[in-house]
Motif scaffolding. Sequence first.
Motif, PDB file in Angstrom:
ATOM      1  N   SER A  31       0.830  -1.205   0.000  1.00 11.53           N
ATOM      2  CA  SER A  31       0.000   0.000   0.000  1.00 11.53           C
ATOM      3  C   SER A  31       0.865   1.256   0.000  1.00 11.53           C
ATOM      4  CB  SER A  31      -0.907   0.012   1.234  1.00 11.53           C
ATOM      5  OG  SER A  31      -1.779  -1.105   1.217  1.00 11.53           O
ATOM      6  N   PHE A  32       1.943   1.228   0.813  1.00  6.48           N
ATOM      7  CA  PHE A  32       2.838   2.382   0.892  1.00  6.48           C
ATOM      8  C   PHE A  32       3.482   2.642  -0.466  1.00  6.48           C
ATOM      9  CE2 PHE A  32       7.056   4.217   1.773  1.00  6.48           C
ATOM     10  CZ  PHE A  32       6.656   5.380   2.424  1.00  6.48           C
ATOM     11  N   ARG A  33       3.928   1.570  -1.125  1.00  3.90           N
ATOM     12  CA  ARG A  33       4.530   1.721  -2.454  1.00  3.90           C
ATOM     13  C   ARG A  33       3.519   2.274  -3.452  1.00  3.90           C
ATOM     14  NH1 ARG A  33       8.156  -3.846  -3.110  1.00  3.90           N
ATOM     15  NH2 ARG A  33       9.926  -3.152  -1.813  1.00  3.90           N
ATOM     16  N   GLY A  34       2.271   1.820  -3.308  1.00  4.90           N
ATOM     17  CA  GLY A  34       1.238   2.323  -4.207  1.00  4.90           C
ATOM     18  C   GLY A  34       0.991   3.808  -4.016  1.00  4.90           C
ATOM     19  N   VAL A  35       0.987   4.247  -2.746  1.00  3.18           N
ATOM     20  CA  VAL A  35       0.790   5.666  -2.451  1.00  3.18           C
ATOM     21  C   VAL A  35       1.942   6.486  -3.009  1.00  3.18           C
ATOM     22  CG1 VAL A  35       0.716   7.377  -0.593  1.00  3.18           C
ATOM     23  CG2 VAL A  35      -0.644   5.290  -0.415  1.00  3.18           C
ATOM     24  N   ILE A  36       3.161   5.992  -2.804  1.00  6.62           N
ATOM     25  CA  ILE A  36       4.351   6.697  -3.290  1.00  6.62           C
ATOM     26  C   ILE A  36       4.361   6.749  -4.815  1.00  6.62           C
ATOM     27  CG2 ILE A  36       6.874   6.633  -3.426  1.00  6.62           C
ATOM     28  CD1 ILE A  36       5.666   7.542  -0.733  1.00  6.62           C
ATOM     29  N   ALA A  37       3.955   5.636  -5.441  1.00  4.66           N
ATOM     30  CA  ALA A  37       3.940   5.587  -6.904  1.00  4.66           C
ATOM     31  C   ALA A  37       2.979   6.618  -7.482  1.00  4.66           C
ATOM     32  CB  ALA A  37       3.559   4.185  -7.380  1.00  4.66           C
ATOM     33  N   GLY A  38       1.939   6.961  -6.710  1.00  4.58           N
ATOM     34  CA  GLY A  38       0.962   7.937  -7.184  1.00  4.58           C
ATOM     35  C   GLY A  38       1.377   9.382  -6.953  1.00  4.58           C
ATOM     36  N   ALA A  39       2.514   9.599  -6.281  1.00  4.34           N
ATOM     37  CA  ALA A  39       2.986  10.963  -6.020  1.00  4.34           C
ATOM     38  C   ALA A  39       3.577  11.574  -7.284  1.00  4.34           C
ATOM     39  CB  ALA A  39       4.048  10.939  -4.916  1.00  4.34           C
ATOM     40  N   PRO A  40       3.508  12.900  -7.433  1.00  3.73           N
ATOM     41  CA  PRO A  40       4.114  13.554  -8.601  1.00  3.73           C
ATOM     42  C   PRO A  40       5.620  13.311  -8.646  1.00  3.73           C
ATOM     43  CG  PRO A  40       2.670  15.058  -7.399  1.00  3.73           C
ATOM     44  CD  PRO A  40       2.835  13.856  -6.543  1.00  3.73           C
ATOM     45  N   ASP A  41       6.177  13.303  -9.829  1.00  2.00           N
ATOM     46  CA  ASP A  41       7.625  13.193 -10.008  1.00  2.00           C
ATOM     47  C   ASP A  41       8.252  14.534  -9.652  1.00  2.00           C
ATOM     48  OD1 ASP A  41      10.278  13.220 -11.138  1.00  2.00           O
ATOM     49  OD2 ASP A  41       9.714  11.475 -12.333  1.00  2.00           O
ATOM     50  N   VAL A  42       9.306  14.510  -8.829  1.00  2.00           N
ATOM     51  CA  VAL A  42       9.931  15.751  -8.394  1.00  2.00           C
ATOM     52  C   VAL A  42      10.439  16.580  -9.574  1.00  2.00           C
ATOM     53  CG1 VAL A  42      12.250  14.775  -8.099  1.00  2.00           C
ATOM     54  CG2 VAL A  42      11.536  16.746  -6.707  1.00  2.00           C
ATOM     55  N   ASN A  43      10.802  15.912 -10.671  1.00  2.00           N
ATOM     56  CA  ASN A  43      11.303  16.633 -11.849  1.00  2.00           C
ATOM     57  C   ASN A  43      10.187  17.345 -12.619  1.00  2.00           C
ATOM     58  OD1 ASN A  43      14.093  15.839 -11.570  1.00  2.00           O
ATOM     59  ND2 ASN A  43      13.469  13.783 -12.233  1.00  2.00           N
ATOM     60  N   ASP A  44       8.935  16.969 -12.324  1.00  2.00           N
ATOM     61  CA  ASP A  44       7.793  17.611 -12.985  1.00  2.00           C
ATOM     62  C   ASP A  44       7.114  18.651 -12.092  1.00  2.00           C
ATOM     63  OD1 ASP A  44       8.198  15.943 -15.177  1.00  2.00           O
ATOM     64  OD2 ASP A  44       6.884  14.387 -14.363  1.00  2.00           O
ATOM     65  N   VAL A  45       7.630  18.783 -10.867  1.00  2.00           N
ATOM     66  CA  VAL A  45       6.985  19.653  -9.884  1.00  2.00           C
ATOM     67  C   VAL A  45       7.512  21.078  -9.988  1.00  2.00           C
ATOM     68  CG1 VAL A  45       6.948  20.157  -7.410  1.00  2.00           C
ATOM     69  CG2 VAL A  45       6.365  17.878  -8.219  1.00  2.00           C
ATOM     70  N   ASP A  46       6.602  22.039  -9.929  1.00  2.00           N
ATOM     71  CA  ASP A  46       6.952  23.458  -9.902  1.00  2.00           C
ATOM     72  C   ASP A  46       6.558  24.000  -8.526  1.00  2.00           C
ATOM     73  OD1 ASP A  46       7.471  26.113 -10.282  1.00  2.00           O
ATOM     74  OD2 ASP A  46       6.066  26.406 -11.935  1.00  2.00           O
ATOM     75  N   ILE A  47       7.567  24.371  -7.725  1.00  2.00           N
ATOM     76  CA  ILE A  47       7.282  24.825  -6.364  1.00  2.00           C
ATOM     77  C   ILE A  47       7.054  26.336  -6.279  1.00  2.00           C
ATOM     78  CG2 ILE A  47       8.563  22.919  -5.328  1.00  2.00           C
ATOM     79  CD1 ILE A  47      10.846  24.910  -4.756  1.00  2.00           C
ATOM     80  N   SER A  48       7.089  27.011  -7.419  1.00  2.00           N
ATOM     81  CA  SER A  48       6.910  28.463  -7.405  1.00  2.00           C
ATOM     82  C   SER A  48       5.431  28.810  -7.254  1.00  2.00           C
ATOM     83  CB  SER A  48       7.465  29.082  -8.687  1.00  2.00           C
ATOM     84  OG  SER A  48       6.810  28.557  -9.830  1.00  2.00           O
ATOM     85  N   PRO A  49       5.118  30.029  -6.769  1.00  2.00           N
ATOM     86  CA  PRO A  49       3.724  30.451  -6.598  1.00  2.00           C
ATOM     87  C   PRO A  49       2.952  30.418  -7.909  1.00  2.00           C
ATOM     88  CG  PRO A  49       5.214  31.933  -5.453  1.00  2.00           C
ATOM     89  CD  PRO A  49       6.075  31.033  -6.285  1.00  2.00           C
ATOM     90  N   LEU A  50       1.631  30.359  -7.789  1.00  2.00           N
ATOM     91  CA  LEU A  50       0.774  30.129  -8.950  1.00  2.00           C
ATOM     92  C   LEU A  50       0.256  31.394  -9.621  1.00  2.00           C
ATOM     93  CD1 LEU A  50      -1.304  27.151  -7.493  1.00  2.00           C
ATOM     94  CD2 LEU A  50       0.746  27.055  -8.924  1.00  2.00           C
ATOM     95  N   LEU A 133       4.782  24.353   1.487  1.00  2.00           N
ATOM     96  CA  LEU A 133       4.983  24.881   0.134  1.00  2.00           C
ATOM     97  C   LEU A 133       4.368  23.943  -0.897  1.00  2.00           C
ATOM     98  CD1 LEU A 133       6.328  27.003  -1.714  1.00  2.00           C
ATOM     99  CD2 LEU A 133       8.393  25.584  -1.671  1.00  2.00           C
ATOM    100  N   LEU A 134       4.581  22.645  -0.734  1.00  2.00           N
ATOM    101  CA  LEU A 134       4.004  21.658  -1.643  1.00  2.00           C
ATOM    102  C   LEU A 134       2.479  21.642  -1.540  1.00  2.00           C
ATOM    103  CD1 LEU A 134       6.551  18.749  -1.078  1.00  2.00           C
ATOM    104  CD2 LEU A 134       6.240  20.051  -3.192  1.00  2.00           C
ATOM    105  N   LYS A 135       1.974  21.782  -0.340  1.00  2.00           N
ATOM    106  CA  LYS A 135       0.527  21.792  -0.135  1.00  2.00           C
ATOM    107  C   LYS A 135      -0.113  22.967  -0.868  1.00  2.00           C
ATOM    108  CE  LYS A 135      -2.862  21.854   3.647  1.00  2.00           C
ATOM    109  NZ  LYS A 135      -3.013  21.900   5.130  1.00  2.00           N
ATOM    110  N   ASN A 136       0.561  24.121  -0.857  1.00  2.00           N
ATOM    111  CA  ASN A 136       0.030  25.318  -1.501  1.00  2.00           C
ATOM    112  C   ASN A 136       0.176  25.313  -3.014  1.00  2.00           C
ATOM    113  OD1 ASN A 136      -1.022  27.306   0.502  1.00  2.00           O
ATOM    114  ND2 ASN A 136       0.992  27.045   1.408  1.00  2.00           N
ATOM    115  N   ASN A 137       1.295  24.792  -3.518  1.00  2.00           N
ATOM    116  CA  ASN A 137       1.610  24.955  -4.943  1.00  2.00           C
ATOM    117  C   ASN A 137       1.544  23.678  -5.772  1.00  2.00           C
ATOM    118  OD1 ASN A 137       2.019  27.619  -4.324  1.00  2.00           O
ATOM    119  ND2 ASN A 137       4.247  27.520  -4.385  1.00  2.00           N
ATOM    120  N   VAL A 138       1.491  22.518  -5.133  1.00  2.00           N
ATOM    121  CA  VAL A 138       1.455  21.248  -5.872  1.00  2.00           C
ATOM    122  C   VAL A 138       0.180  20.467  -5.559  1.00  2.00           C
ATOM    123  CG1 VAL A 138       2.619  19.044  -6.286  1.00  2.00           C
ATOM    124  CG2 VAL A 138       3.980  21.131  -5.941  1.00  2.00           C
ATOM    125  N   PHE A 139      -0.081  20.212  -4.289  1.00  2.00           N
ATOM    126  CA  PHE A 139      -1.282  19.467  -3.892  1.00  2.00           C
ATOM    127  C   PHE A 139      -2.436  20.440  -3.656  1.00  2.00           C
ATOM    128  CE2 PHE A 139       2.318  16.806  -2.662  1.00  2.00           C
ATOM    129  CZ  PHE A 139       1.960  15.577  -3.214  1.00  2.00           C
TER     130      PHE A 139
END
Length: 322
Positions: A31-50, A133-139
């Motif tokens: 289950s943990f692996r499944g949850v992690i597999a569903g997370a965004p790829d860090v290389n595709d993530v934009d942490i800057s404001p929207l 930061l991730l909660k605000n700009n990614v999730f």
Amino acid sequence: LEKRAHVSFIRVLFTALIAVCVMVICLGIGSFRGVIAGAPDVNDVDISPLGYATFLYDDQGTQIRQLSAPTSNRLPVSLDQIPVSLQHAVVAIEDERFYEHNGIDVRGIARAGMKAITTGNFSEGASTITQQLLKNNVFTDWTNESTQLERFTRKFQEQYLAVQVEKKYDKSVILENYLNTINLGAGAYGVQAAARQYFNKDVWDLNLSECATLAGITQAPTKYNPIENPKENAKRRKEVLDHMLDQGYITQEQYDDAINDDVYTRIQEAQVSNTQSSSKTYSYFEDELTKQVINDLMNIKGYTKTQAQNLLYSGGLKIMTT
């Protein structure tokens, strides 16, 4: 014979218990692996404001109008433009081990868990600045979570991604984006917009008392709004200064000066000035200009009308006019 049967039964029961434990562990890992597999790829993530505000300038380069959507009243600033006192104030109250952890504050999680167990109060969070930061700009869909499973899934992914982000980005980059992102009440997003809103000055001109005032807002932007709720903000500002003193960011003398600073009178005075400067209605020229910009973005750049409007009011454009 009965004794042998009893021993055999215990062995079977023990073996069954081991098998159940192994199954539970395997299911948990899966289950943990499944949850992690569903997370965004860090290389595709934009942490800057929207979203950032757009500005109109006249032919002499003088600013004549700010355009912004309700959630994009944000004015970007670099970390070196943000007072060290404000950086320290935010870290002290939001994430005291920010400069030490790898994206997850294990001690903070343990403390929050222990408080929940002993008091039944599950309100204390343990999210780091990186996670926020991730909660605000990614999730960004977290406000739509309707079940505990959705919340825990997002939380696990958030923690996993926070570790990956800290491997990719320096702490200064993370803190800069966070300070440009946060909701600081009264329609102000990011520390520069908040400095203008509350003090009618740029963020780099804030003193310690003013920095502590802003740092205290982000936990509850409505409750700690210093315009509408100065008494609540004053309690929170003291808490921020207490943390800064305890963590060695300021001296007792600096603490005393900040506590005795009548910051809230200045905030009320600044609102009068802000109201007078923002009450000017759009001119016919400005109305026509915004229509032309939207039409040009659609006809020349190929944007849809919605995309063009979003870019105009949230794209941080600088529009030079005639």
